[in-house]
Design an enzyme around this catalytic site. Structure first.
Site, PDB file in Angstrom:
ATOM      1  N   ASP A  13       0.813  -1.224   0.000  1.00  0.00           N
ATOM      2  CA  ASP A  13       0.000   0.000   0.000  1.00  0.00           C
ATOM      3  C   ASP A  13       0.843   1.270   0.000  1.00  0.00           C
ATOM      4  O   ASP A  13       0.415   2.321   0.468  1.00  0.00           O
ATOM      5  CB  ASP A  13      -0.962   0.038   1.204  1.00  0.00           C
ATOM      6  CG  ASP A  13      -1.839  -1.194   1.285  1.00  0.00           C
ATOM      7  OD1 ASP A  13      -2.476  -1.523   0.275  1.00  0.00           O
ATOM      8  OD2 ASP A  13      -1.870  -1.835   2.345  1.00  0.00           O
ATOM      9  N   GLY A  15       1.865   2.960  -2.640  1.00  0.00           N
ATOM     10  CA  GLY A  15       1.609   3.834  -3.784  1.00  0.00           C
ATOM     11  C   GLY A  15       2.297   3.345  -5.046  1.00  0.00           C
ATOM     12  O   GLY A  15       2.682   4.138  -5.903  1.00  0.00           O
ATOM     13  N   LYS A  16       2.440   2.016  -5.160  1.00  0.00           N
ATOM     14  CA  LYS A  16       3.127   1.445  -6.326  1.00  0.00           C
ATOM     15  C   LYS A  16       2.385   1.746  -7.623  1.00  0.00           C
ATOM     16  O   LYS A  16       3.001   1.927  -8.670  1.00  0.00           O
ATOM     17  CB  LYS A  16       3.273  -0.070  -6.151  1.00  0.00           C
ATOM     18  CG  LYS A  16       4.169  -0.469  -4.994  1.00  0.00           C
ATOM     19  CD  LYS A  16       4.295  -1.967  -4.857  1.00  0.00           C
ATOM     20  CE  LYS A  16       3.011  -2.630  -4.413  1.00  0.00           C
ATOM     21  NZ  LYS A  16       2.567  -2.251  -3.067  1.00  0.00           N
ATOM     22  N   GLY A  17       1.050   1.787  -7.542  1.00  0.00           N
ATOM     23  CA  GLY A  17       0.269   2.047  -8.752  1.00  0.00           C
ATOM     24  C   GLY A  17       0.603   3.390  -9.364  1.00  0.00           C
ATOM     25  O   GLY A  17       0.756   3.520 -10.581  1.00  0.00           O
ATOM     26  N   GLY A  40      -3.965  -4.406  -4.369  1.00  0.00           N
ATOM     27  CA  GLY A  40      -4.719  -3.330  -5.001  1.00  0.00           C
ATOM     28  C   GLY A  40      -3.853  -2.128  -5.290  1.00  0.00           C
ATOM     29  O   GLY A  40      -2.978  -1.769  -4.495  1.00  0.00           O
ATOM     30  N   HIS A  41      -4.067  -1.514  -6.445  1.00  0.00           N
ATOM     31  CA  HIS A  41      -3.379  -0.277  -6.807  1.00  0.00           C
ATOM     32  C   HIS A  41      -4.440   0.771  -7.115  1.00  0.00           C
ATOM     33  O   HIS A  41      -5.410   0.495  -7.821  1.00  0.00           O
ATOM     34  CB  HIS A  41      -2.512  -0.453  -8.060  1.00  0.00           C
ATOM     35  CG  HIS A  41      -1.395  -1.433  -7.901  1.00  0.00           C
ATOM     36  ND1 HIS A  41      -0.630  -1.508  -6.770  1.00  0.00           N
ATOM     37  CD2 HIS A  41      -0.912  -2.377  -8.747  1.00  0.00           C
ATOM     38  CE1 HIS A  41       0.280  -2.461  -6.926  1.00  0.00           C
ATOM     39  NE2 HIS A  41       0.127  -3.001  -8.110  1.00  0.00           N
ATOM     40  N   THR A  42      -4.248   1.976  -6.597  1.00  0.00           N
ATOM     41  CA  THR A  42      -5.097   3.100  -6.979  1.00  0.00           C
ATOM     42  C   THR A  42      -4.291   4.036  -7.853  1.00  0.00           C
ATOM     43  O   THR A  42      -3.200   4.466  -7.478  1.00  0.00           O
ATOM     44  CB  THR A  42      -5.602   3.866  -5.739  1.00  0.00           C
ATOM     45  OG1 THR A  42      -6.372   2.978  -4.923  1.00  0.00           O
ATOM     46  CG2 THR A  42      -6.482   5.037  -6.154  1.00  0.00           C
ATOM     47  N   GLN A 223       1.765  -6.208  -3.061  1.00  0.00           N
ATOM     48  CA  GLN A 223       2.072  -6.222  -1.630  1.00  0.00           C
ATOM     49  C   GLN A 223       3.388  -5.486  -1.341  1.00  0.00           C
ATOM     50  O   GLN A 223       3.640  -4.456  -1.938  1.00  0.00           O
ATOM     51  CB  GLN A 223       2.121  -7.662  -1.082  1.00  0.00           C
ATOM     52  CG  GLN A 223       0.783  -8.357  -1.030  1.00  0.00           C
ATOM     53  CD  GLN A 223       0.481  -9.114  -2.309  1.00  0.00           C
ATOM     54  OE1 GLN A 223       1.352  -9.621  -2.974  1.00  0.00           O
ATOM     55  NE2 GLN A 223      -0.790  -9.202  -2.645  1.00  0.00           N
ATOM     56  N   VAL A 298      -7.436  -0.817  -0.881  1.00  0.00           N
ATOM     57  CA  VAL A 298      -8.090  -0.779  -2.190  1.00  0.00           C
ATOM     58  C   VAL A 298      -8.864  -2.060  -2.437  1.00  0.00           C
ATOM     59  O   VAL A 298      -9.990  -2.040  -2.954  1.00  0.00           O
ATOM     60  CB  VAL A 298      -7.041  -0.575  -3.308  1.00  0.00           C
ATOM     61  CG1 VAL A 298      -7.707  -0.598  -4.677  1.00  0.00           C
ATOM     62  CG2 VAL A 298      -6.294   0.722  -3.103  1.00  0.00           C
ATOM     63  N   THR A 299      -8.278  -3.186  -2.072  1.00  0.00           N
ATOM     64  CA  THR A 299      -8.898  -4.482  -2.318  1.00  0.00           C
ATOM     65  C   THR A 299      -9.805  -4.917  -1.176  1.00  0.00           C
ATOM     66  O   THR A 299     -10.908  -5.401  -1.398  1.00  0.00           O
ATOM     67  CB  THR A 299      -7.804  -5.543  -2.552  1.00  0.00           C
ATOM     68  OG1 THR A 299      -7.114  -5.216  -3.760  1.00  0.00           O
ATOM     69  CG2 THR A 299      -8.398  -6.937  -2.692  1.00  0.00           C
ATOM     70  N   THR A 300      -9.345  -4.721   0.064  1.00  0.00           N
ATOM     71  CA  THR A 300     -10.082  -5.253   1.208  1.00  0.00           C
ATOM     72  C   THR A 300     -11.134  -4.297   1.749  1.00  0.00           C
ATOM     73  O   THR A 300     -12.107  -4.737   2.359  1.00  0.00           O
ATOM     74  CB  THR A 300      -9.109  -5.583   2.348  1.00  0.00           C
ATOM     75  OG1 THR A 300      -8.492  -4.354   2.796  1.00  0.00           O
ATOM     76  CG2 THR A 300      -8.026  -6.538   1.888  1.00  0.00           C
ATOM     77  N   LYS A 330       3.398  10.168  -0.671  1.00  0.00           N
ATOM     78  CA  LYS A 330       2.516  10.745   0.354  1.00  0.00           C
ATOM     79  C   LYS A 330       3.231  11.664   1.340  1.00  0.00           C
ATOM     80  O   LYS A 330       2.860  11.750   2.515  1.00  0.00           O
ATOM     81  CB  LYS A 330       1.775   9.634   1.106  1.00  0.00           C
ATOM     82  CG  LYS A 330       0.719   8.944   0.249  1.00  0.00           C
ATOM     83  CD  LYS A 330      -0.269   8.182   1.098  1.00  0.00           C
ATOM     84  CE  LYS A 330      -1.478   7.758   0.269  1.00  0.00           C
ATOM     85  NZ  LYS A 330      -2.523   7.106   1.066  1.00  0.00           N
TER      86      LYS A 330
END
Length: 427
Positions: A13, A15-17, A40-42, A223, A298-300, A330
Site C-alpha cells: 500500500d 503507492g506502487k500504482g 490493489g493499486h489506486t 504487496q 483498495v482491495t479489502t 505521500k
C-alpha cells in the site's frame, strides 16, 4: 534499454500504482510477477480514479503492453470483471497478455481460504479470503490448475479430481462443510476458456524477446517486502515473493537482465491485517494519518493500521532487494505536524537494535527508538521541484534517504499523476 523492478519497500500500500503509472508512458511492457487480486493499486489520472486489483497498472498507459506473469494466481471472474469495468470507461484492454503457466484460483480455493481463517480464530493470519494462499499451496503440492489447463478438458478434470480428493475430506470431516462436486468446478472453469483465450500467451518468450529487442520492461510487485513469504514478518505474510528476486521466477527472466530496482516508500508506515508493527499508533496522530492519507485498503476495504516512518524496515528492504532507488510517496500527508518522529532503531529487552531482528520473537517485542524532525505547515501539493519544498520538508526527505541506504529519486506530493517531483530519472 533497462529492465526495471518496482516494488513495495514496507508492508504494501505504498503507492506502487502511481509510480508504475508515472513510468507507464515510457515503458513498453508492465508485468505483474506475483500475487493475485489480494493486491490493489489506486491510480489517479486527471479527475479519474482507477482501482486495479489484478491487472498491471500499465493497462492505463496507451502503447504499453500489460502482462500477467506465470507467478501470478488468477481468479478468472475477477479478471474478466475488471476488464469489463475498464472497457466501459473507455480503456483499451486488448493488449493484455496472460501467461499460460499462471495458476487459476478455483472456487474450492476460495472456500478453503475462508473456512480455514475462521477456524484459526484469534490465531488468524488476516488474509483477504480470496483463495490466494490455498492456490499457491496447490501449486507447491503440484495439484494446481493452470490457465493452459482450461484448453484440455481431460487434464482439467483429472487435476480437479486430484485436488478435491483431499479437500473434500477436509471440508466434510474437519469443517463440517458440504463436499464440492468435480463436475461443477470443471463446468465453471471451462466457461472462462473462450473469454480468456485472446489474452493467453507464452509470456516468458514474449518478455525475453522484448528485452533482446531493447524494449523497456517494468516488473511490478504486489504487496510489499515485509509481506514476502521468505523475507517478511512470517507467518503474517502473503504466499508469494514480492521482493526483487520474485520478478525473475514470476516472469521468467534472468537476474542479469534487470538493471534497476526501485523501492516505493510511504513517508510514514501502514499495514493491513495481523502481525507485528513496531511504530503503530493508537492515538490521535494515528487517526489523523489514516484520515488525511485516505488509508483504506483498495482491495479489502479495511482501514490500514498507521504509524511513523520506520528506517529499520527501509534499510532491510534496501538490502534484501538490492534497491538502487526509492520513490517516496505521500509526503503531503505529513503537512501540519510541528515535529515528526522517525524510528531509527528498536529497543529489545533493553538493547538498542539498528537492524531488523532475525528472531520473530524479538521483532514482536521491538519498541521503536525515535528521532524527532521539525515539521512544516506549508502546502506542498503544487511543488514541481525539490527546491520548491519547505526547508523542513527537504530536510525530512534527506534524513530518510540517509537512513534508508538508497537515493530518493522521486517524491509524491499529492495523489494525482502530475503531483510528483522527479529528482533523478528512472530511465
Amino acid at each position: 534499454m533497462p529492465a526495471l523492478v518496482l516494488l513495495g519497500a514496507q508492508w504494501g500500500d505504498e503507492g506502487k500504482g502511481k509510480a508504475t503509472d508515472l513510468l507507464g508512458g515510457s515503458v513498453d511492457y508492465v508485468v505483474r510477477y506475483q500475487g493475485g487480486n489480494n493486491a490493489g493499486h489506486t491510480v489517479v489520472v486527471g479527475d479519474q480514479k482507477y482501482a486495479l486489483h489484478l491487472l498491471p497498472s500499465g493497462i492505463l498507459s496507451p502503447g504499453c503492453t500489460p502482462v500477467i506473469g506465470n507467478g501470478v494466481v488468477v481468479d478468472p471472474s475477477v479478471l474478466l470483471s475488471e476488464l469489463s469495468g475498464l472497457n466501459a470507461r473507455g480503456v483499451d484492454t486488448s493488449k493484455l497478455l496472460i501467461s499460460g503457466n499462471a495458476h487459476i484460483i478455483t472456487p474450492y480455493n476460495v472456500t478453503v481460504d475462508k473456512v480455514t481463517e475462521r477456524f484459526l480464530g484469534k490465531r488468524k493470519i488476516g488474509t483477504t479470503g480470496r483463495g490466494i494462499g490455498p492456490t499457491y499451496a496447490d501449486k507447491i503440492n503440484r495439484v494446481g490448475i493452470r490457465v493452459q489447463d482450461l484448453y484440455d478438458e481431460s487434464i482439467l478434470t483429472q487435476k480437479v479430481e486430484a485436488a478435491l480428493d483431499v479437500k473434500n475430506q477436509m471440508l466434510t470431516k474437519l469443517y463440517n462443510r458440504r463436499a464440492i462436486a468435480v463436475e461443477q468446478v470443471v463446468e465453471e472453469l471451462l466457461e472462462y476458456a473462450d473469454k480468456l483465450r485472446p489474452y493467453v500467451a507464452d509470456t516468458v518468450l514474449v518478455l525475453n524477446q522484448a528485452l533482446e529487442d531493447d524494449k523497456v520492461v517494468l516488473f511490478e510487485g504486489g504487496q510489499g517486502t515485509l509481506l514476502d513469504i521468505d523475507h517478511g514478518t512470517y507467518p503474517f505474510v502473503t504466499s508469494s515473493n514480492p521482493t526483487a528476486g520474485g520478478a525473475c521466477t514470476g516472469a521468467g527472466v534472468g537476474p542479469t537482465k534487470i538493471s534497476r530496482v526501485i523501492g516505493i516508500l510511504k513517508a510514514y508506515t501502514t499495514r493491513v491485517g495481523s502481525g507485528p508493527f513496531p511504530t503503530e499508533l493508537f492515538d490521535a496522530d494515528g487517526e489523523a494519518l489514516r484520515r488525511i492519507g485516505g488509508e483504506r485498503g483498495v482491495t479489502t476495504g479495511r482501514d490500514r493500521r498507521c504509524g511513523w516512518f520506520d528506517a529499520v524496515i527501509a534499510r532491510y528492504a534496501t538490502r534484501v532487494n538490492g534497491l538502487t532507488d526509492f520513490f517516496l510517496t505521500k509526503l503531503d500527508v505529513l503537512t501540519g505536524w510541528d515535529e515528526i518522529p522517525v524510528c531509527v532503531a528498536y529497543e529489545i529487552d533493553g538493547r538498542r537494535v539498528e537492524e531488523l531482528p532475525y528472531s520473530q520473537t524479538d521483532f514482536h517485542h521491538a519498541k521503536p527508538v525515535y528521532e524527532y524532525l521539525p515539521g512544516w505547515s506549508e502546502d506542498i501539493t503544487k511543488a514541481k521541484s525539490f527546491s520548491d519544498l519547505p526547508k523542513n520538508a527537504q530536510n525530512y526527505v534527506k534524513a530518510l534517504e540517509e537512513m534508508s541506504g538508497a537515493p530518493i529519486s522521486a517524491i509524491g506530493v499529492g495523489p494525482g499523476r502530475d503531483e510528483t517531483i522527479e529528482i533523478n530519472s528512472f530511465l
